[in-house]
Design an enzyme around this catalytic site. Structure first.
Site, PDB file in Angstrom:
ATOM      1  N   LYS A  81     -39.425  39.949  89.315  1.00  0.00           N
ATOM      2  CA  LYS A  81     -38.550  39.783  90.490  1.00  0.00           C
ATOM      3  C   LYS A  81     -37.487  40.877  90.607  1.00  0.00           C
ATOM      4  O   LYS A  81     -37.096  41.252  91.708  1.00  0.00           O
ATOM      5  CB  LYS A  81     -37.893  38.401  90.484  1.00  0.00           C
ATOM      6  CG  LYS A  81     -38.897  37.293  90.786  1.00  0.00           C
ATOM      7  CD  LYS A  81     -38.224  35.952  90.923  1.00  0.00           C
ATOM      8  CE  LYS A  81     -39.270  34.906  91.320  1.00  0.00           C
ATOM      9  NZ  LYS A  81     -38.647  33.614  91.651  1.00  0.00           N
ATOM     10  N   ALA A 116     -32.488  32.580  88.593  1.00  0.00           N
ATOM     11  CA  ALA A 116     -32.794  31.419  89.441  1.00  0.00           C
ATOM     12  C   ALA A 116     -31.549  30.941  90.167  1.00  0.00           C
ATOM     13  O   ALA A 116     -31.600  30.608  91.354  1.00  0.00           O
ATOM     14  CB  ALA A 116     -33.388  30.299  88.586  1.00  0.00           C
ATOM     15  N   LYS A 165     -21.387  34.990  82.039  1.00  0.00           N
ATOM     16  CA  LYS A 165     -22.368  35.175  83.123  1.00  0.00           C
ATOM     17  C   LYS A 165     -22.035  34.286  84.318  1.00  0.00           C
ATOM     18  O   LYS A 165     -22.211  34.685  85.476  1.00  0.00           O
ATOM     19  CB  LYS A 165     -23.790  34.906  82.607  1.00  0.00           C
ATOM     20  CG  LYS A 165     -24.322  36.084  81.781  1.00  0.00           C
ATOM     21  CD  LYS A 165     -25.588  35.754  81.022  1.00  0.00           C
ATOM     22  CE  LYS A 165     -26.800  35.561  81.906  1.00  0.00           C
ATOM     23  NZ  LYS A 165     -28.011  35.243  81.085  1.00  0.00           N
ATOM     24  N   MET A 167     -34.874  22.408  89.112  1.00  0.00           N
ATOM     25  CA  MET A 167     -35.726  23.430  89.715  1.00  0.00           C
ATOM     26  C   MET A 167     -37.103  23.473  89.056  1.00  0.00           C
ATOM     27  O   MET A 167     -38.039  24.032  89.594  1.00  0.00           O
ATOM     28  CB  MET A 167     -35.064  24.804  89.634  1.00  0.00           C
ATOM     29  CG  MET A 167     -33.849  24.944  90.539  1.00  0.00           C
ATOM     30  SD  MET A 167     -33.478  26.696  90.775  1.00  0.00           S
ATOM     31  CE  MET A 167     -31.720  26.618  91.032  1.00  0.00           C
ATOM     32  N   GLY A 217     -38.617  20.132  91.187  1.00  0.00           N
ATOM     33  CA  GLY A 217     -38.696  21.387  91.932  1.00  0.00           C
ATOM     34  C   GLY A 217     -39.998  21.644  92.675  1.00  0.00           C
ATOM     35  O   GLY A 217     -40.182  22.737  93.217  1.00  0.00           O
TER      36      GLY A 217
HETATM   37  P1  ATR Z   1     -34.220  32.551  85.323  1.00  0.00           P
HETATM   38  O1  ATR Z   1     -34.736  33.704  86.111  1.00  0.00           O
HETATM   39  O2  ATR Z   1     -35.167  31.403  85.183  1.00  0.00           O
HETATM   40  O3  ATR Z   1     -32.885  32.104  85.795  1.00  0.00           O
HETATM   41  P2  ATR Z   1     -32.906  33.829  83.134  1.00  0.00           P
HETATM   42  O4  ATR Z   1     -32.304  34.823  84.060  1.00  0.00           O
HETATM   43  O5  ATR Z   1     -33.442  34.261  81.828  1.00  0.00           O
HETATM   44  O6  ATR Z   1     -34.110  33.080  83.832  1.00  0.00           O
HETATM   45  O7  ATR Z   1     -31.835  32.656  82.918  1.00  0.00           O
HETATM   46  C1  ATR Z   1     -32.086  31.562  82.117  1.00  0.00           C
HETATM   47  C2  ATR Z   1     -30.902  30.591  82.209  1.00  0.00           C
HETATM   48  O8  ATR Z   1     -31.177  29.432  81.417  1.00  0.00           O
HETATM   49  C3  ATR Z   1     -29.605  31.175  81.690  1.00  0.00           C
HETATM   50  O9  ATR Z   1     -28.541  30.584  82.409  1.00  0.00           O
HETATM   51  C4  ATR Z   1     -29.620  30.705  80.216  1.00  0.00           C
HETATM   52  O10 ATR Z   1     -28.355  30.646  79.617  1.00  0.00           O
HETATM   53  P3  ATR Z   1     -27.665  31.967  79.004  1.00  0.00           P
HETATM   54  O11 ATR Z   1     -27.190  32.768  80.181  1.00  0.00           O
HETATM   55  O12 ATR Z   1     -26.556  31.464  78.158  1.00  0.00           O
HETATM   56  O13 ATR Z   1     -28.757  32.674  78.214  1.00  0.00           O
HETATM   57  C5  ATR Z   1     -30.184  29.319  80.401  1.00  0.00           C
HETATM   58  N1  ATR Z   1     -30.795  28.763  79.173  1.00  0.00           N
HETATM   59  C6  ATR Z   1     -31.937  29.155  78.585  1.00  0.00           C
HETATM   60  N2  ATR Z   1     -32.215  28.382  77.518  1.00  0.00           N
HETATM   61  C7  ATR Z   1     -31.214  27.475  77.419  1.00  0.00           C
HETATM   62  C8  ATR Z   1     -30.919  26.404  76.521  1.00  0.00           C
HETATM   63  N3  ATR Z   1     -31.721  26.104  75.502  1.00  0.00           N
HETATM   64  N4  ATR Z   1     -29.797  25.676  76.760  1.00  0.00           N
HETATM   65  C9  ATR Z   1     -28.989  25.974  77.784  1.00  0.00           C
HETATM   66  N5  ATR Z   1     -29.198  26.973  78.668  1.00  0.00           N
HETATM   67  C10 ATR Z   1     -30.300  27.717  78.491  1.00  0.00           C
END
Ligand code: ATR
Length: 274
Positions: free
Chosen positions: A66, A132, A157, A215, A239
């Site tokens: 993306k 997302a 973030k 989602m 979702g």
């Molecule tokens: P996407 O495109 O699906 O949004 P991404 O950009 O990699 O994928 O983002 C993943 C999101 O899920 C992030 O907000 C991540 O948190 P961090 O920014 O702290 O990495 C969150 N995430 C992933 N695994 C997680 C977990 N086990 N518990 C809580 N948040 C999680």
């Protein structure tokens, strides 16, 4: 001649997009065929170029491309610019590539039209701060909610997102454990549920009229929606509707025709139960 479209990703074999778009084409009488396109991880750009050279009219873009699509496009819609990620590419009459992001519009349409959830004046909690969540912030803020709190594991973030969208409405950032108050709508945009994990938010965020939206979707209730049900949420939504509505919005971008989504959603649900 039949127009050709595809969804490009890696992996891509299990994508539901061909079923959805080919059903839309049949329903609307649009002369198109839609397939999957597997791009090598190191040559998204080449794969797209070859598809377009061979007569392709447009593409959907999924994981992990993306952001590549965002960089590749010749022009961007305002919502794609904000999202910094692209799920729809359209070959324009002059041969240039226009990029759009229909994910947020799909989410908002699923909430407001399919589920009659009014967002205006509501308190919204968004969990996650990745692509997302960035993709849905502008369309959500356009519904004029009372405010959006973005909570994320990595708080910085969430803070960046809150700053980037501050001109569109009331947006603030938080860590999971520090979220204060309760919310009318809680949207899970983290990928935590892929690992069967839950963002550690306080149970006090749920009140008796809270709607939750994950989602993600799967054959069973998602871990997040199960947690919300267990803590008294009024309604939980997954979702699948967003998936179908983002596709319908892309179809509209390409063809100028808006397909009906209800029957396609129903058949995906039935398929899932099998
Ligand atoms: P996407 O495109 O699906 O949004 P991404 O950009 O990699 O994928 O983002 C993943 C999101 O899920 C992030 O907000 C991540 O948190 P961090 O920014 O702290 O990495 C969150 N995430 C992933 N695994 C997680 C977990 N086990 N518990 C809580 N948040 C999680």
């Amino acid at each position: 001649m039949t127009d050709l479209y595809a969804v490009v990703g890696n992996p891509i074999a299990h994508s539901k997009s061909p079923d959805i778009h080919n059903a839309f084409a049949e329903q609307t009488g649009e002369d198109l065929f839609y397939k999957t396109l597997l791009a090598p991880l190191d040559d998204f750009e080449g794969e797209v170029a070859r598809f377009l050279e061979h007569g392709g009219s447009g593409l959907n873009v999924t994981v992990p491309f993306k952001e590549n699509a965002f960089r590749l496009a010749d022009s961007l819609t305002a919502r794609a610019q904000r999202a910094q990620a692209v799920n729809t590419l359209k070959k324009m009459p002059d041969g240039t590539l226009q990029a759009d992001n229909t994910d947020g519009a799909g989410l908002v349409r699923d909430l407001t039209v399919n589920h009659s959830v009014n967002l205006t004046g509501k308190r919204i909690l968004l969990l996650g701060a990745g692509g997302a969540v960035r993709g849905v912030l502008q369309p959500l803020l356009e519904q004029d909610p009372a405010g959006i709190v973005i909570a994320n594991r990595t708080v910085s973030k969430a803070e960046t997102l809150a700053k980037d969208f501050a001109d569109l409405g009331r947006v603030s950032a938080s860590g999971f454990a520090e979220v204060e108050g309760s919310f009318d709508l809680i949207i899970n945009g983290t990928s935590a549920s892929l690992a069967g994990e839950l963002p550690p938010i306080p149970v006090s965020v749920v009140h008796q009229n809270t709607t939750t939206y994950d989602m993600m979707y799967g054959s069973n209730t998602t871990v997040f929606n199960q947690w919300a049900e267990d803590h008294g949420a009024l309604r939980t939504i997954d979702g699948l509707g967003m998936l179908v509505e983002q596709a319908a919005e892309a179809f509209y971008v390409w063809r100028g025709v808006r397909p009906q989504t209800a029957r396609v959603m129903q058949s995906l649900r039935n398929e899932r139960r099998r």
